[in-house]
Design a protein around this motif. Structure first.
Motif, PDB file in Angstrom:
ATOM      1  N   UNK A  82      41.815  39.352  40.033  1.00  0.00           N
ATOM      2  CA  UNK A  82      40.299  40.546  40.235  1.00  0.00           C
ATOM      3  C   UNK A  82      41.780  41.537  39.741  1.00  0.00           C
ATOM      4  N   UNK A  83      43.143  41.442  40.234  1.00  0.00           N
ATOM      5  CA  UNK A  83      43.990  43.083  39.103  1.00  0.00           C
ATOM      6  C   UNK A  83      43.526  42.783  37.954  1.00  0.00           C
TER       7      UNK A  83
ATOM      8  N   UNK B  19      53.564  39.292  47.127  1.00  0.00           N
ATOM      9  CA  UNK B  19      53.917  38.116  47.520  1.00  0.00           C
ATOM     10  C   UNK B  19      53.189  36.747  47.607  1.00  0.00           C
ATOM     11  N   UNK B  20      53.626  35.819  46.831  1.00  0.00           N
ATOM     12  CA  UNK B  20      53.099  34.450  46.142  1.00  0.00           C
ATOM     13  C   UNK B  20      52.783  33.632  47.711  1.00  0.00           C
ATOM     14  N   UNK B  21      53.446  34.537  48.968  1.00  0.00           N
ATOM     15  CA  UNK B  21      52.865  33.552  49.930  1.00  0.00           C
ATOM     16  C   UNK B  21      52.161  33.950  50.907  1.00  0.00           C
ATOM     17  N   UNK B  22      51.674  34.785  50.519  1.00  0.00           N
ATOM     18  CA  UNK B  22      49.895  35.471  51.147  1.00  0.00           C
ATOM     19  C   UNK B  22      48.895  35.120  50.570  1.00  0.00           C
ATOM     20  N   UNK B  23      48.438  34.156  51.028  1.00  0.00           N
ATOM     21  CA  UNK B  23      47.019  32.854  50.475  1.00  0.00           C
ATOM     22  C   UNK B  23      46.195  33.691  50.211  1.00  0.00           C
ATOM     23  N   UNK B  24      46.195  35.109  50.769  1.00  0.00           N
ATOM     24  CA  UNK B  24      44.995  36.123  49.600  1.00  0.00           C
ATOM     25  C   UNK B  24      45.381  36.559  47.722  1.00  0.00           C
ATOM     26  N   UNK B  25      46.950  36.442  47.905  1.00  0.00           N
ATOM     27  CA  UNK B  25      47.783  36.872  46.610  1.00  0.00           C
ATOM     28  C   UNK B  25      46.555  35.807  45.356  1.00  0.00           C
ATOM     29  N   UNK B  26      46.422  34.967  45.106  1.00  0.00           N
ATOM     30  CA  UNK B  26      46.002  33.945  44.252  1.00  0.00           C
ATOM     31  C   UNK B  26      44.393  35.203  43.568  1.00  0.00           C
TER      32      UNK B  26
ATOM     33  N   UNK C 275      43.682  26.390  42.079  1.00  0.00           N
ATOM     34  CA  UNK C 275      41.449  26.410  42.378  1.00  0.00           C
ATOM     35  C   UNK C 275      40.845  28.102  41.875  1.00  0.00           C
ATOM     36  N   UNK C 276      41.886  29.008  41.712  1.00  0.00           N
ATOM     37  CA  UNK C 276      41.240  30.202  41.318  1.00  0.00           C
ATOM     38  C   UNK C 276      40.784  29.830  40.407  1.00  0.00           C
ATOM     39  N   UNK C 277      41.564  29.465  39.294  1.00  0.00           N
ATOM     40  CA  UNK C 277      41.085  29.382  37.813  1.00  0.00           C
ATOM     41  C   UNK C 277      39.721  28.895  37.890  1.00  0.00           C
ATOM     42  N   UNK C 278      39.884  27.939  38.162  1.00  0.00           N
ATOM     43  CA  UNK C 278      39.083  26.944  38.051  1.00  0.00           C
ATOM     44  C   UNK C 278      37.851  27.413  38.600  1.00  0.00           C
ATOM     45  N   UNK C 279      37.369  28.390  39.802  1.00  0.00           N
ATOM     46  CA  UNK C 279      36.193  28.240  40.326  1.00  0.00           C
ATOM     47  C   UNK C 279      35.898  29.478  39.014  1.00  0.00           C
TER      48      UNK C 279
END
Length: 268
Positions: free
Chosen positions: A91-92, A79-86, A151-155
């Motif tokens: 990780x997966x 669920x991409x509305x969950x900020x923890x999803x990205x 942001x996750x990709x960049x980090x």
């Protein structure tokens, strides 16, 4: 889909259980890219039966087709509305396939709202008034999630010293917003701005970032009325197939597109 040589690239494609997302996942895999297909099963109550069935499907069929052709893929519902999803998705992907260097922000939390709601639009689809709920649902998936995924990709990209990456987002709307789907159009505009900012800010990491504006695309919701509208329109030229749109998106992830960045590319 013929077998192709494996590459070291790994893609994360959101909304990959149907339509454009599924077509992009399969097209990338055909080029040797490993693909994490993410999706969220939805009822699609506002849409046609075909569209509802497509949106309610899992990602396993797409993954199986890729694997049968010799490709590498995995699927994960999120669920991409969950900020923890990205972070969980990255990780997966790293666990199953490797480090992500291609991000396709395709998923949408599409909802049809309007400042002047009527019972239905010209195609018979129900309209509702703009509310905090419609705004939140739309922006969470179409604006917040792409921003957090970028942001996750960049980090992670910077942390491992990577020098090659591709980001492609999908947008919609026009010069006067998106009447009849106002929150959808506004959220897509926000995603566009995030993606173009990424093109400027992440260029030093070898990352390109572009936005594709597809034509009307037959992902299962097209009716005869929609086809008649496109045929009579002066600005819509085709009803495209998902595969046609996917070919343009996949080009933007290639080495041949290394100098193509910071663009909104309109397909007609």
């Amino acid at each position: 889909m013929p077998e192709t040589a494996r590459t070291d690239h790994v893609a994360l494609v959101t909304g990959a259980n149907h339509g454009i997302g599924a077509a992009v996942a399969k097209a990338l895999a055909a080029r040797g890219v490993a693909v994490l297909c993410t999706y969220l099963r939805e009822s699609g109550e506002e849409a046609t039966d075909d569209y509802r069935r497509a949106r309610s499907a899992g990602g396993e069929a797409v993954v199986e087709e890729i694997r049968e052709a010799g490709g590498r893929a995995a699927s994960l519902e999120a669920d991409l509305s969950d900020p923890a999803a990205p972070a969980a998705l990255f990780d997966a992907a790293e666990h199953h396939l490797g480090a992500v260097d291609i991000l396709i922000n395709n998923a949408s939390g599409w909802i049809q709202d309007s400042f002047a709601p009527r019972p239905a639009d010209r195609f018979g689809r129900p309209l509702r008034a703009v509310t905090a709920e419609t705004w939140s649902r739309q922006f969470a998936v179409d604006a917040m999630a792409p921003a957090l995924l970028i942001s996750e990709l960049s980090r992670r990209h910077r942390a491992r010293g990577a020098t090659w990456g591709r980001i492609v987002g999908l947008t919609s709307g026009g010069d006067l917003g998106f009447p009849g789907e106002v929150s959808y159009g506004a959220a897509k505009a926000a995603q566009t701005d995030y993606t173009l900012s990424a093109a400027a800010e992440l260029a030093d990491l070898g990352i390109t970032a572009n936005v594709v504006h597809p034509p009307v695309t037959d992902t299962g919701w097209i009716t005869d009325e929609v086809r008649e509208f496109v045929a009579s329109s002066g600005t819509h030229f085709h009803v495209a197939t998902p595969d046609e749109v996917a070919r343009a998106i996949v080009f933007l992830t290639s080495d041949d597109a290394a100098l193509v960045t910071g663009n909104i590319i309109t397909l007609r």
